[in-house]
Design a protein around this motif. Sequence first.
Motif, PDB file in Angstrom:
ATOM      1  N   MET A  18     -14.223   8.971   4.311  1.00 51.54           N
ATOM      2  CA  MET A  18     -15.506   8.378   3.773  1.00 51.54           C
ATOM      3  C   MET A  18     -16.053   7.295   4.688  1.00 51.54           C
ATOM      4  O   MET A  18     -17.018   6.886   4.622  1.00 51.54           O
ATOM      5  CB  MET A  18     -15.624   8.212   2.332  1.00 51.54           C
ATOM      6  N   TYR A  19     -15.047   6.608   4.964  1.00 57.35           N
ATOM      7  CA  TYR A  19     -15.478   5.255   5.968  1.00 57.35           C
ATOM      8  C   TYR A  19     -16.088   4.420   5.193  1.00 57.35           C
ATOM      9  O   TYR A  19     -17.312   3.859   5.603  1.00 57.35           O
ATOM     10  CB  TYR A  19     -15.931   5.676   7.093  1.00 57.35           C
ATOM     11  N   ASP A  20     -15.796   4.174   3.838  1.00 57.86           N
ATOM     12  CA  ASP A  20     -16.487   3.232   2.903  1.00 57.86           C
ATOM     13  C   ASP A  20     -15.081   2.574   1.878  1.00 57.86           C
ATOM     14  O   ASP A  20     -14.912   3.399   1.293  1.00 57.86           O
ATOM     15  CB  ASP A  20     -17.310   4.198   1.957  1.00 57.86           C
ATOM     16  N   LYS A  21     -14.966   1.311   2.473  1.00 60.16           N
ATOM     17  CA  LYS A  21     -13.799   0.687   1.784  1.00 60.16           C
ATOM     18  C   LYS A  21     -14.058   0.296   0.512  1.00 60.16           C
ATOM     19  O   LYS A  21     -13.202  -0.421  -0.553  1.00 60.16           O
ATOM     20  CB  LYS A  21     -13.159  -0.216   2.347  1.00 60.16           C
ATOM     21  N   SER A  22     -15.432   0.467   0.000  1.00 58.78           N
ATOM     22  CA  SER A  22     -15.859  -0.038  -1.405  1.00 58.78           C
ATOM     23  C   SER A  22     -15.308   1.132  -2.486  1.00 58.78           C
ATOM     24  O   SER A  22     -15.417   1.203  -3.670  1.00 58.78           O
ATOM     25  CB  SER A  22     -17.402  -0.108  -1.467  1.00 58.78           C
ATOM     26  N   VAL A  23     -15.049   2.456  -1.893  1.00 55.76           N
ATOM     27  CA  VAL A  23     -14.437   3.459  -2.773  1.00 55.76           C
ATOM     28  C   VAL A  23     -12.915   3.329  -2.769  1.00 55.76           C
ATOM     29  O   VAL A  23     -12.331   3.462  -1.932  1.00 55.76           O
ATOM     30  CB  VAL A  23     -14.893   4.919  -1.900  1.00 55.76           C
ATOM     31  N   PRO A  24     -12.579   3.138  -4.147  1.00 54.84           N
ATOM     32  CA  PRO A  24     -11.152   2.934  -4.083  1.00 54.84           C
ATOM     33  C   PRO A  24     -10.213   4.079  -3.714  1.00 54.84           C
ATOM     34  O   PRO A  24      -9.162   3.754  -3.290  1.00 54.84           O
ATOM     35  CB  PRO A  24     -10.852   2.972  -6.005  1.00 54.84           C
ATOM     36  N   GLU A  25     -10.773   5.348  -3.844  1.00 53.87           N
ATOM     37  CA  GLU A  25      -9.880   6.403  -3.171  1.00 53.87           C
ATOM     38  C   GLU A  25      -9.591   6.445  -1.758  1.00 53.87           C
ATOM     39  O   GLU A  25      -8.588   6.721  -1.211  1.00 53.87           O
ATOM     40  CB  GLU A  25     -10.590   7.720  -3.691  1.00 53.87           C
ATOM     41  N   GLU A  26     -10.601   5.703  -0.978  1.00 53.31           N
ATOM     42  CA  GLU A  26     -10.702   5.632   0.365  1.00 53.31           C
ATOM     43  C   GLU A  26      -9.416   4.508   0.616  1.00 53.31           C
ATOM     44  O   GLU A  26      -8.743   4.916   1.644  1.00 53.31           O
ATOM     45  CB  GLU A  26     -12.000   5.067   0.976  1.00 53.31           C
ATOM     46  N   ILE A  27      -9.236   3.675  -0.012  1.00 54.67           N
ATOM     47  CA  ILE A  27      -8.210   2.698   0.128  1.00 54.67           C
ATOM     48  C   ILE A  27      -6.673   3.239  -0.020  1.00 54.67           C
ATOM     49  O   ILE A  27      -5.936   3.157   0.789  1.00 54.67           O
ATOM     50  CB  ILE A  27      -8.250   1.382  -0.782  1.00 54.67           C
ATOM     51  N   ASN A  28      -6.637   4.146  -1.088  1.00 51.24           N
ATOM     52  CA  ASN A  28      -5.606   4.705  -1.472  1.00 51.24           C
ATOM     53  C   ASN A  28      -5.210   5.973  -0.259  1.00 51.24           C
ATOM     54  O   ASN A  28      -4.064   5.946   0.013  1.00 51.24           O
ATOM     55  CB  ASN A  28      -5.546   5.652  -2.921  1.00 51.24           C
ATOM     56  N   ARG A  29      -6.245   6.664   0.609  1.00 56.10           N
ATOM     57  CA  ARG A  29      -5.625   7.484   1.260  1.00 56.10           C
ATOM     58  C   ARG A  29      -5.354   7.128   2.362  1.00 56.10           C
ATOM     59  O   ARG A  29      -4.475   7.389   3.165  1.00 56.10           O
ATOM     60  CB  ARG A  29      -7.087   8.457   1.643  1.00 56.10           C
ATOM     61  N   VAL A  30      -6.075   5.705   2.908  1.00 55.32           N
ATOM     62  CA  VAL A  30      -5.724   5.099   4.264  1.00 55.32           C
ATOM     63  C   VAL A  30      -4.430   4.649   4.161  1.00 55.32           C
ATOM     64  O   VAL A  30      -3.556   4.883   5.036  1.00 55.32           O
ATOM     65  CB  VAL A  30      -6.625   4.231   4.656  1.00 55.32           C
ATOM     66  N   MET A  31      -4.090   3.691   3.077  1.00 57.84           N
ATOM     67  CA  MET A  31      -2.812   3.231   2.871  1.00 57.84           C
ATOM     68  C   MET A  31      -1.508   4.382   2.997  1.00 57.84           C
ATOM     69  O   MET A  31      -0.522   4.215   3.559  1.00 57.84           O
ATOM     70  CB  MET A  31      -2.758   2.585   1.641  1.00 57.84           C
ATOM     71  N   THR A  32      -1.844   5.425   2.138  1.00 62.18           N
ATOM     72  CA  THR A  32      -0.705   6.293   1.968  1.00 62.18           C
ATOM     73  C   THR A  32      -0.526   7.255   3.366  1.00 62.18           C
ATOM     74  O   THR A  32       0.614   7.260   3.853  1.00 62.18           O
ATOM     75  CB  THR A  32      -1.034   7.463   0.830  1.00 62.18           C
ATOM     76  N   ASP A  33      -1.688   7.777   3.966  1.00 60.57           N
ATOM     77  CA  ASP A  33      -1.547   8.396   5.286  1.00 60.57           C
ATOM     78  C   ASP A  33      -0.682   7.172   6.332  1.00 60.57           C
ATOM     79  O   ASP A  33       0.209   7.725   7.139  1.00 60.57           O
ATOM     80  CB  ASP A  33      -2.953   8.447   5.829  1.00 60.57           C
ATOM     81  N   HIS A  34      -0.973   5.924   6.313  1.00 64.17           N
ATOM     82  CA  HIS A  34      -0.226   5.188   7.211  1.00 64.17           C
ATOM     83  C   HIS A  34       1.202   4.785   6.916  1.00 64.17           C
ATOM     84  O   HIS A  34       1.921   4.202   7.954  1.00 64.17           O
ATOM     85  CB  HIS A  34      -0.943   3.967   7.653  1.00 64.17           C
ATOM     86  N   ILE A  35       1.817   5.198   5.899  1.00 62.26           N
ATOM     87  CA  ILE A  35       3.054   5.116   5.494  1.00 62.26           C
ATOM     88  C   ILE A  35       3.814   6.290   5.427  1.00 62.26           C
ATOM     89  O   ILE A  35       4.887   6.293   4.782  1.00 62.26           O
ATOM     90  CB  ILE A  35       3.497   3.980   4.356  1.00 62.26           C
ATOM     91  N   SER A  36       3.011   7.314   5.393  1.00 57.14           N
ATOM     92  CA  SER A  36       3.491   8.886   5.505  1.00 57.14           C
ATOM     93  C   SER A  36       4.440   9.290   6.785  1.00 57.14           C
ATOM     94  O   SER A  36       4.062   8.924   7.942  1.00 57.14           O
ATOM     95  CB  SER A  36       2.620   9.924   5.092  1.00 57.14           C
ATOM     96  N   THR A  37       5.468  10.085   6.345  1.00 60.69           N
ATOM     97  CA  THR A  37       6.213  10.705   7.301  1.00 60.69           C
ATOM     98  C   THR A  37       5.689  12.137   7.939  1.00 60.69           C
ATOM     99  O   THR A  37       5.384  12.372   9.112  1.00 60.69           O
ATOM    100  CB  THR A  37       7.861  10.966   7.016  1.00 60.69           C
TER     101      THR A  37
END
Length: 364
Positions: free
Chosen positions: A121-140
């Motif tokens: 969503m390109y909006d870091k005020s959305v809690p789910e956006e933080i969760n997705r970005v973080m998870t994607d960057h540490i996934s294999t």
Amino acid sequence: MKIFTVLGARPQFIKAALVSKELRKNHTEVLIHTGQHYDKRLSEVFFEEMGIPQPDYNLGIGSSSHAHQTGLMMIEIEKLLSSENPDLVLLYGDTNSTLAGALSAAKLQIPIAHVEAGPRMYDKSVPEEINRVMTDHISTLLFAPTVRAMENLNKEGLFEGVYLTGDVMLDNFKYFLKKAEKGSQILDTLNLEKKDYILVTIHRARNTDVEKNLRNIVDALLIISKETDILFPLHPRTKKFLTEYELMDTLIKSPNIHLIKPVGYLDMLFITKNSKIIVTDSGGLQKEAYFAKVPCITVDTSTGWPETVQQGENKIFDNVNNGFINSDKIINAIRTFQTSNKYKNIFGDGNASTKIENIITGFF
Ligand code: UD1
Ligand code: UDP
């Protein structure tokens, strides 16, 4: 191989149903329920209706603030990862349960597979956006549901392990709709006719927790209900705030607003397919509206699914005035939205679960 799946909230149970079925043909799955959602109607009902195996562990974490909830989950997940020693951790979507699973696994250097990687969503005020970005960057392994999701990942430098699989929610929609059409009695019970009501769901923090926003959404619904029936299954978060802001009575007394408890997946598919318009802030329901070819008005200023907007089937609009959601803008969107009816297979072919199983099997 041993796969350690972490689930916790309603949309995750739904997303996991068919993937879990596929995976268990060739692998051992250990299922962890964090307990983020615990009401029968937000949890148990999906396990029963969708044939999801009972969780091996329920952590019983429940509701609290973001860090507290995520932290408690991590403590328990770490213990189980150490005792179960899995080959892969499987995660879905963007909830706090997803993030807790991801951080716990990454710190123990266990590979992570993420289903529904890449929406932004390109909006870091959305809690789910933080969760997705973080998870994607540490996934294999990253399973992108759409081309757009894959491109988003590529833009962030993620190429390795990224697969375009299609969306597992489409698999479910196709598989369970026939059952829903045979079995659901919900419209008869409510005395509603097919294609003669608007389906509404609201639960995003921005829409529920800010009193003026929720009040203005309710005002819009009250006006629209003079023109048509409204079917509104209430998420517990929304119920809590409607009660706190003393908005519940007005809604209950409004004859054309049908406030109901959260429904199971089969009833939900049935009322989705047969609604004339969907008004929602749910990510999953925006997609299901598209699958069902029902026009969707999204009560948010951005979406994780811009593909549906580009196709002309989902309306995202500037719904804010002076910093708060504006009733007139919502009413206007509902009254005037015209879809383009140009449906494309942007979410794949309904075989994402099989593709995901094949990729996981090939990984070992
Ligand atoms: C969570 C997810 C959201 C997802 C939604 C699906 C996060 C940050 N949010 O939001 O991405 O779209 O689930 O529905 O992970 N409650 C109950 N019974 C329950 C669960 C919750 O009454 O079984 C009430 C509690 O008052 C709780 C509130 O709902 O404080 C919010 O629950 P929580 O899980 O924190 O977030 P959701 O809004 O459900
Ligand atoms: N859903 C359901 N019953 C309801 C409301 C929603 O089964 O009363 C389903 C809906 O069809 C979709 C999923 O729950 O498959 C979406 O979950 P939710 O809106 O809670 O979360 P989001 O998708 O926004 O993360």
